[in-house]
Scaffold this active site. Structure first.
Site, PDB file in Angstrom:
ATOM      1  N   LYS A  82       0.812  -1.217  -0.049  1.00 40.49           N
ATOM      2  CA  LYS A  82      -0.082  -0.073  -0.152  1.00 40.49           C
ATOM      3  C   LYS A  82       0.813   1.267   0.010  1.00 40.49           C
ATOM      4  O   LYS A  82       0.569   2.282  -0.652  1.00 40.49           O
ATOM      5  CB  LYS A  82      -0.981  -0.023   1.108  1.00 40.49           C
ATOM      6  CG  LYS A  82      -1.897  -1.203   0.904  1.00 40.49           C
ATOM      7  CD  LYS A  82      -3.306  -0.835   1.832  1.00 40.49           C
ATOM      8  CE  LYS A  82      -4.221  -1.731   1.562  1.00 40.49           C
ATOM      9  NZ  LYS A  82      -5.632  -1.647   2.477  1.00 40.49           N
ATOM     10  N   LYS A 105      -6.290 -10.741  -8.409  1.00 38.06           N
ATOM     11  CA  LYS A 105      -7.490 -11.011  -7.503  1.00 38.06           C
ATOM     12  C   LYS A 105      -8.441  -9.730  -7.615  1.00 38.06           C
ATOM     13  O   LYS A 105      -8.365  -8.753  -7.873  1.00 38.06           O
ATOM     14  CB  LYS A 105      -7.009 -11.268  -5.916  1.00 38.06           C
ATOM     15  CG  LYS A 105      -6.569  -9.933  -5.279  1.00 38.06           C
ATOM     16  CD  LYS A 105      -6.588 -10.001  -3.695  1.00 38.06           C
ATOM     17  CE  LYS A 105      -6.898  -8.996  -3.044  1.00 38.06           C
ATOM     18  NZ  LYS A 105      -7.412  -9.099  -1.660  1.00 38.06           N
ATOM     19  N   LYS A 143     -11.500  -4.249  -4.643  1.00 39.34           N
ATOM     20  CA  LYS A 143     -12.124  -2.996  -4.631  1.00 39.34           C
ATOM     21  C   LYS A 143     -11.341  -1.996  -5.260  1.00 39.34           C
ATOM     22  O   LYS A 143     -11.799  -0.884  -5.891  1.00 39.34           O
ATOM     23  CB  LYS A 143     -12.275  -2.421  -3.146  1.00 39.34           C
ATOM     24  CG  LYS A 143     -13.596  -3.122  -2.407  1.00 39.34           C
ATOM     25  CD  LYS A 143     -13.374  -2.738  -1.004  1.00 39.34           C
ATOM     26  CE  LYS A 143     -13.382  -3.829  -0.052  1.00 39.34           C
ATOM     27  NZ  LYS A 143     -12.679  -3.946   1.202  1.00 39.34           N
TER      28      LYS A 143
END
Ligand code: ATP
Ligand code: LTN
Length: 344
Positions: free
Chosen positions: A124, A207, A210
């Site tokens: 991230k 994958k 969101k």
């Protein structure tokens, strides 16, 4: 939910706890098949706690009004997906201040080196550049350890991607117990062996997430019937015509077979046999029908709950009161053990 690499099945009556960030307007099929339906199953045998980690969500910037909406939407989808608030304790993290309080103690117990090794932080922070990433993103796993340890759970049902955080939680629990005396139960990660890992419908190499680049590859629980059918029918498939489960050479078709199997509970081999000699299009049309039928009641129920936010909020505050009873007892013991003075 069966054994993962080093996860074991807690005994009946044991406590489990898990949560999913309210980081989108809707959960997606990966969240549903990879996490939520397993949580629902745990309610049968365990004393289950499910919460909405809203404090974790602000480790990346959030719009306040949007966040409030997303917290309610996430709660509504937990319930619509099968979490029964009368059976399980369902609550919002920020309603239980003990999370932040124990989070600080966990932060003080963690080494810079071990925190720097957390893969989710590395991923991230790399996305936005390490220097501009918030410190909250770095201390995220310590807050997660507090989320878990406050409730003394035996098991933490999560996807494979969360295993490292549960491992850190175990280390911190053991470290605290060693330094200050037996206090925390050391929880086991409960990673489904049949862990349906769902891939992006447009990009089956990634994958379903969101934060995917194209919305067409992500099947949302709150999508309309039409959107669900369209996304499945336009899923990327592979060269060739054979309907066979082979993630290496046929990632697109294999993903559809995984979804088919997870939604129907039928083994992949049985589905392969049924579609032998038939075309990709047949599989997609049937799967679109199955997904529409299966997700419609979930969406309808979620929308019904969202029509009455006051009722939903009341449910959540009841859950928070139950959660606080457990959390405050653990925190009181921790405060005493680390050497803080009693407040009264
Ligand atoms: P983000 O894109 O913001 O990282 P996400 O959609 O990947 O979010 P998380 O909030 O990280 O979802 O995960 C919530 C839960 O759903 C976790 O237990 C995770 O293991 C599970 N999960 C997420 N994506 C998938 C997927 N594609 N397949 C199976 N399980 C998934
Ligand atoms: N990091 C998790 C969400 C999460 C969680 C937890 C899961 C926060 N605290 C405690 C289990 C237990 C995620 O991103 N899915």
């Amino acid at each position: 939910m069966t054994e993962g690499t080093h996860s074991s099945q807690p005994a009946a009556g044991a406590r489990v706890l898990s949560g999913m960030q309210p980081s989108g307007d809707s959960l997606h099929l990966g969240n549903y098949l990879g996490a939520l339906i397993h949580w629902v199953r745990t309610q049968e045998t365990y004393d289950a706690f499910f919460f909405i980690p809203d404090m974790h969500a602000i480790t990346v910037p959030q719009d306040p009004e949007e966040l409030r909406t997303r917290i309610r939407r996430t709660a509504a989808q937990y319930i619509a997906g099968g979490i029964d608030p009368d059976r399980s304790t369902l609550f919002v993290q920020s309603h239980v201040p003990e999370h932040a309080q124990l989070g600080w103690i966990m932060t003080c117990l963690t080494g810079m080196g071990e925190a720097s090794r957390m893969a989710q932080f590395k991923d991230k922070s790399a996305k936005q550049g390490v220097d501009s990433a918030g410190v909250g993103l770095f201390t995220y796993p310590m807050l997660q350890a507090a989320d878990i340890l406050l409730y003394q759970p035996h098991g933490v049902p999560v996807g494979e991607d969360q295993k490292q955080h549960v491992e850190l939680t175990r280390n911190l629990a053991q470290r605290f117990n060693h330094r200050f005396g037996e206090t925390f139960r050391v929880p086991e990660p409960m990673i489904p062996a049949d862990g349906a890992r769902i891939y992006d419908l447009q990009n089956p190499g990634a994958k379903m997430s969101k934060s995917a680049s194209s919305p067409n590859g992500v099947l949302n629980l709150l999508d309309t019937d039409k959107q669900i059918a369209k996304k499945i029918k336009s899923a990327v498939t592979d060269d060739g015509t054979e309907i066979r489960f082979d993630p290496e050479t046929k990632p697109g078709v294999s993903n559809l077979l995984t979804i088919y199997s997870a939604l129907t509970g039928r083994p992949v081999a049985e589905i392969e046999a049924e579609y032998q000699g038939r075309m990709y299009g047949h599989l997609k049309v049937d799967l679109a029908d199955i997904a529409v039928e299966r997700l419609r009641p979930v969406r309808d129920r979620a929308e019904q709950l969202l029509d009455d936010p006051a009722e939903l909020d009341a449910l959540l505050s009841k859950g928070a009161a139950k959660a606080r009873q457990v959390a405050s007892a653990t925190l009181a013991e921790v405060y005493e053990k680390v050497g803080f003075l009693p407040a009264h």
